[in-house]
Scaffold this motif. Structure first.
Motif, PDB file in Angstrom:
ATOM      1  N   GLY A 147       0.809  -1.215   0.000  1.00 36.52           N
ATOM      2  CA  GLY A 147       0.000   0.000   0.000  1.00 36.52           C
ATOM      3  C   GLY A 147       0.840   1.262   0.000  1.00 36.52           C
ATOM      4  O   GLY A 147       2.033   1.256  -0.333  1.00 36.52           O
TER       5      GLY A 147
ATOM      6  N   ALA B  34       0.292   5.377  -2.962  1.00 37.80           N
ATOM      7  CA  ALA B  34       0.112   3.923  -3.012  1.00 37.80           C
ATOM      8  C   ALA B  34       0.420   3.373  -4.400  1.00 37.80           C
ATOM      9  O   ALA B  34       0.800   2.214  -4.544  1.00 37.80           O
ATOM     10  N   THR B  35       0.268   4.197  -5.432  1.00 38.67           N
ATOM     11  CA  THR B  35       0.421   3.723  -6.807  1.00 38.67           C
ATOM     12  C   THR B  35       1.876   3.684  -7.246  1.00 38.67           C
ATOM     13  O   THR B  35       2.309   2.726  -7.866  1.00 38.67           O
TER      14      THR B  35
END
Length: 170
Positions: free
Chosen positions: A41, A135-136
């Motif tokens: 995450g 998170a990406t």
């Protein structure tokens, strides 16, 4: 198996000059830390790849980020997203190291276009790092956007580079 990561960038510079009536100093101190806990995450990473590689004159490496690499313990790994990309060109290189620009299935997330390349001169370093709350990071898409091309920017001699990839499995 767990992964704990800390990336620290520190820069100090001092500009000095002499004016008509006084001396001037302008200091710069910048420090940025990225700490990633184990996981997939925000503020997390659970995959790492690192290697020292050599590319023949006019050649290239095509690194498959979604299944073509193994971690330092020999386990096959697949990135869903990268959080840190570091490429360091050896100081003894004559040619530049090129990052990006795969002809097909290019990992283009950090670049403006799949054909874009970043040129790293001998002794230079490229560091891309996602933010702590991100998170990406840089998305990897298996089979369509997962090939990171590292190339030799010239003919006549090989280039050596170090690479570190840190990211998440999901």
């Amino acid at each position: 198996m767990t992964l704990q990561t800390k990336v620290i960038v520190s820069m100090n510079a001092l500009l000095t000059g002499v004016q008509d009536l006084a001396s001037a100093e302008v200091p710069l101190s910048l420090r940025q830390a990225l700490v990633l806990a184990d996981g997939a995450g925000a503020g997390m990473a659970d995959r790492i790849f690192h290697d020292r590689r050599t590319i023949a004159a006019s050649g290239s490496d095509s690194l498959d980020l979604a299944g073509g690499l193994s971690d330092p313990l020999g386990v096959s790994l697949s990135f869903a997203r990268l959080k840190v990309l570091l490429v360091r060109a050896a100081a003894a290189n004559v040619n530049q190291v090129l990052v990006g620009g795969a002809a097909s299935n290019a990992f283009a997330a950090p670049f403006g276009d799949a054909t874009d390349k970043i040129k790293i001169p001998p002794g230079g370093t490229l560091l891309l790092a996602a933010g702590q709350a991100d998170a990406t990071g840089y998305a990897v898409t298996a089979s369509t956007a997962d090939l990171l091309l590292i190339g030799n920017g010239g003919a006549g001699s090989s280039v050596t580079y170090d690479i570190v990839l840190i990211g998440a499995s999901a």
